[in-house]
Design a protein around this motif. Structure first.
Motif, PDB file in Angstrom:
ATOM      1  N   TYR A   1      11.945  76.856 -68.170  1.00 28.02           N
ATOM      2  CA  TYR A   1      12.805  75.961 -68.956  1.00 28.02           C
ATOM      3  C   TYR A   1      13.770  75.206 -68.043  1.00 28.02           C
ATOM      4  O   TYR A   1      13.981  73.999 -68.187  1.00 28.02           O
ATOM      5  CB  TYR A   1      13.580  76.784 -69.984  1.00 28.02           C
ATOM      6  CG  TYR A   1      14.571  76.003 -70.823  1.00 28.02           C
ATOM      7  CD1 TYR A   1      14.156  75.273 -71.923  1.00 28.02           C
ATOM      8  CD2 TYR A   1      15.925  76.015 -70.507  1.00 28.02           C
ATOM      9  CE1 TYR A   1      15.069  74.558 -72.697  1.00 28.02           C
ATOM     10  CE2 TYR A   1      16.851  75.316 -71.275  1.00 28.02           C
ATOM     11  CZ  TYR A   1      16.411  74.594 -72.361  1.00 28.02           C
ATOM     12  OH  TYR A   1      17.321  73.882 -73.119  1.00 28.02           O
ATOM     13  N   ALA A   2      14.350  75.929 -67.074  1.00 27.76           N
ATOM     14  CA  ALA A   2      15.281  75.291 -66.133  1.00 27.76           C
ATOM     15  C   ALA A   2      14.573  74.268 -65.270  1.00 27.76           C
ATOM     16  O   ALA A   2      15.124  73.197 -64.967  1.00 27.76           O
ATOM     17  CB  ALA A   2      15.937  76.354 -65.255  1.00 27.76           C
ATOM     18  N   GLY A   3      13.323  74.593 -64.865  1.00 29.19           N
ATOM     19  CA  GLY A   3      12.560  73.642 -64.059  1.00 29.19           C
ATOM     20  C   GLY A   3      12.332  72.333 -64.786  1.00 29.19           C
ATOM     21  O   GLY A   3      12.437  71.245 -64.198  1.00 29.19           O
ATOM     22  N   ARG A   4      12.052  72.410 -66.079  1.00 29.54           N
ATOM     23  CA  ARG A   4      11.869  71.184 -66.873  1.00 29.54           C
ATOM     24  C   ARG A   4      13.199  70.489 -67.124  1.00 29.54           C
ATOM     25  O   ARG A   4      13.293  69.259 -67.044  1.00 29.54           O
ATOM     26  CB  ARG A   4      11.201  71.542 -68.208  1.00 29.54           C
ATOM     27  CG  ARG A   4      11.156  70.384 -69.197  1.00 29.54           C
ATOM     28  CD  ARG A   4      10.429  70.761 -70.476  1.00 29.54           C
ATOM     29  NE  ARG A   4       8.998  70.885 -70.277  1.00 29.54           N
ATOM     30  CZ  ARG A   4       8.122  71.096 -71.262  1.00 29.54           C
ATOM     31  NH1 ARG A   4       8.560  71.247 -72.507  1.00 29.54           N
ATOM     32  NH2 ARG A   4       6.838  71.178 -71.019  1.00 29.54           N
ATOM     33  N   MET A   5      14.244  71.270 -67.429  1.00 26.10           N
ATOM     34  CA  MET A   5      15.548  70.693 -67.748  1.00 26.10           C
ATOM     35  C   MET A   5      16.120  69.909 -66.573  1.00 26.10           C
ATOM     36  O   MET A   5      16.715  68.835 -66.746  1.00 26.10           O
ATOM     37  CB  MET A   5      16.516  71.804 -68.150  1.00 26.10           C
ATOM     38  CG  MET A   5      17.918  71.318 -68.508  1.00 26.10           C
ATOM     39  SD  MET A   5      19.079  72.687 -68.778  1.00 26.10           S
ATOM     40  CE  MET A   5      19.226  73.315 -67.098  1.00 26.10           C
TER      41      MET A   5
ATOM     42  N   TRP B   1      19.975  76.148 -57.441  1.00 28.06           N
ATOM     43  CA  TRP B   1      19.644  75.565 -56.150  1.00 28.06           C
ATOM     44  C   TRP B   1      18.185  75.848 -55.798  1.00 28.06           C
ATOM     45  O   TRP B   1      17.457  74.954 -55.345  1.00 28.06           O
ATOM     46  CB  TRP B   1      20.579  76.137 -55.077  1.00 28.06           C
ATOM     47  CG  TRP B   1      20.298  75.584 -53.707  1.00 28.06           C
ATOM     48  CD1 TRP B   1      20.709  74.390 -53.195  1.00 28.06           C
ATOM     49  CD2 TRP B   1      19.539  76.222 -52.672  1.00 28.06           C
ATOM     50  NE1 TRP B   1      20.251  74.239 -51.904  1.00 28.06           N
ATOM     51  CE2 TRP B   1      19.528  75.351 -51.561  1.00 28.06           C
ATOM     52  CE3 TRP B   1      18.866  77.442 -52.581  1.00 28.06           C
ATOM     53  CZ2 TRP B   1      18.876  75.658 -50.366  1.00 28.06           C
ATOM     54  CZ3 TRP B   1      18.221  77.747 -51.387  1.00 28.06           C
ATOM     55  CH2 TRP B   1      18.230  76.860 -50.307  1.00 28.06           C
ATOM     56  N   LEU B   2      17.744  77.094 -56.006  1.00 29.21           N
ATOM     57  CA  LEU B   2      16.369  77.464 -55.684  1.00 29.21           C
ATOM     58  C   LEU B   2      15.354  76.740 -56.569  1.00 29.21           C
ATOM     59  O   LEU B   2      14.325  76.253 -56.091  1.00 29.21           O
ATOM     60  CB  LEU B   2      16.187  78.978 -55.838  1.00 29.21           C
ATOM     61  CG  LEU B   2      16.667  79.858 -54.681  1.00 29.21           C
ATOM     62  CD1 LEU B   2      16.555  81.331 -55.054  1.00 29.21           C
ATOM     63  CD2 LEU B   2      15.864  79.577 -53.423  1.00 29.21           C
ATOM     64  N   ILE B   3      15.631  76.688 -57.867  1.00 27.11           N
ATOM     65  CA  ILE B   3      14.700  76.037 -58.798  1.00 27.11           C
ATOM     66  C   ILE B   3      14.532  74.564 -58.446  1.00 27.11           C
ATOM     67  O   ILE B   3      13.431  74.010 -58.478  1.00 27.11           O
ATOM     68  CB  ILE B   3      15.174  76.214 -60.248  1.00 27.11           C
ATOM     69  CG1 ILE B   3      15.064  77.685 -60.669  1.00 27.11           C
ATOM     70  CG2 ILE B   3      14.347  75.344 -61.203  1.00 27.11           C
ATOM     71  CD1 ILE B   3      15.730  78.007 -61.986  1.00 27.11           C
ATOM     72  N   ALA B   4      15.653  73.891 -58.097  1.00 25.32           N
ATOM     73  CA  ALA B   4      15.584  72.484 -57.727  1.00 25.32           C
ATOM     74  C   ALA B   4      14.840  72.289 -56.412  1.00 25.32           C
ATOM     75  O   ALA B   4      14.150  71.284 -56.223  1.00 25.32           O
ATOM     76  CB  ALA B   4      16.995  71.908 -57.618  1.00 25.32           C
ATOM     77  N   ARG B   5      14.954  73.247 -55.497  1.00 21.81           N
ATOM     78  CA  ARG B   5      14.384  73.089 -54.159  1.00 21.81           C
ATOM     79  C   ARG B   5      12.909  73.477 -54.082  1.00 21.81           C
ATOM     80  O   ARG B   5      12.104  72.781 -53.453  1.00 21.81           O
ATOM     81  CB  ARG B   5      15.188  73.932 -53.162  1.00 21.81           C
ATOM     82  CG  ARG B   5      14.765  73.758 -51.719  1.00 21.81           C
ATOM     83  CD  ARG B   5      15.681  74.549 -50.802  1.00 21.81           C
ATOM     84  NE  ARG B   5      15.257  74.436 -49.404  1.00 21.81           N
ATOM     85  CZ  ARG B   5      15.630  73.475 -48.588  1.00 21.81           C
ATOM     86  NH1 ARG B   5      16.444  72.517 -49.039  1.00 21.81           N
ATOM     87  NH2 ARG B   5      15.220  73.447 -47.338  1.00 21.81           N
TER      88      ARG B   5
END
Length: 279
Positions: free
Chosen positions: A145-149, A210-214
């Motif tokens: 969900y965070a990856g899509r958001m 930070w990790l999910i965005a990277r």
């Protein structure tokens, strides 16, 4: 968590953990003069993330740990990367590799051995184990969900982390007010444990974003492979916990699957720059 349960109920622990983490992040936001999200839609998304990624799974794990050991709960937390693979495929259409599929099969075989349904549950609570499994599943959904958001919001990682903790706290306190006012015992050890949970929450919120965005949700969730190792060792050394034979075998299978997935991700990351340079 296990120590805090000696004097507080699961709801009290989760509410305090969220509140302390939110306050720490809010102070950091003020100190760095970081702006909180300005869009109402972003706050709604963060509320969903706070519930899926923190409030609900933490409550499930805390409730599960009333019936199972911290070592076993840590083992279930470690299933998050394996659960994230099918969830990311369903929600983000990230097609898993052959290596990831094989790791999932081995890991889920280990889960079946840990659950040991053929033994009728034995001395270990099946309900407690299922609550912990539900918590790990919530983590997996939250990562995807965070990856899509994060593809639709442009706020800073610190801003998102602080807002998520605050919204989850605001939602949970009135919803669970009945359990929050139940009698509680606060020894010095419990206070220290709650403070550590709050501090860990603040750090984890920022690091996760930070990790999910990277690296994306699947690779970011690999950090969970450390939890079973720490939880089992800490449970045995600090609390004198012991794993049953089927739990040991299942743990080995799950850790082997996580290690294989981690090594494959590392190898893939090393191949990517080389391929880019060659191109």
């Amino acid at each position: 968590m296990e120590e805090a349960l000696e004097g507080l109920n699961p709801t009290q622990i989760v509410a305090i953990r969220l509140a302390l983490g939110g306050i720490a992040l809010l102070l950091l936001v003020r100190a760095t003069r970081t702006a909180l999200p300005g869009k109402g839609s972003t706050w709604v998304k963060l509320a969903g993330m706070g519930l899926l990624g923190q409030a609900i799974p933490w409550l499930l794990f805390a409730s599960g740990q009333e019936e199972v050991t911290s070592a076993l709960a840590g083992l279930y937390t470690g299933l998050t990367p394996l659960l994230t693979i099918p969830v990311a495929w369903l929600f983000l259409r990230e097609r898993p590799s052959t290596a990831a599929i094989c790791a999932c099969l081995v890991g889920f075989a280990g889960l079946a051995v840990v659950l040991a349904p053929w033994s009728g549950g034995g001395d270990v609570s099946l309900r407690g184990q299922l609550l912990c499994l539900g918590g790990a599943a919530c983590y997996a959904v939250a990562y995807s969900y965070a990856g899509r958001m994060m593809k639709t919001v442009d706020d800073t990682k610190l801003s998102l982390a602080a807002s998520q903790a605050l919204t989850a706290t605001v939602i949970m306190v009135p919803v669970s007010s009945g359990q929050l006012v139940e009698p509680a015992t606060a020894t010095w050890l419990i206070v220290v444990c709650l403070a550590l949970l709050g501090l860990g929450t603040a750090v984890a919120f920022v690091v996760n974003y930070w990790l999910i965005a990277r690296v994306g949700p699947v690779s970011a969730s690999l950090a969970f492979y450390l939890i079973p190792i720490v939880a089992v060792v800490a449970g045995m050394v600090v609390r004198g916990e012991r794993l049953h034979p089927n739990e040991v075998v299942g743990s080995v299978l799950i850790l082997a699957a996580l290690a294989a997935l981690y090594l494959w991700e590392r190898a893939r990351d090393k191949r990517t720059p080389v391929a880019a340079e060659a191109h």
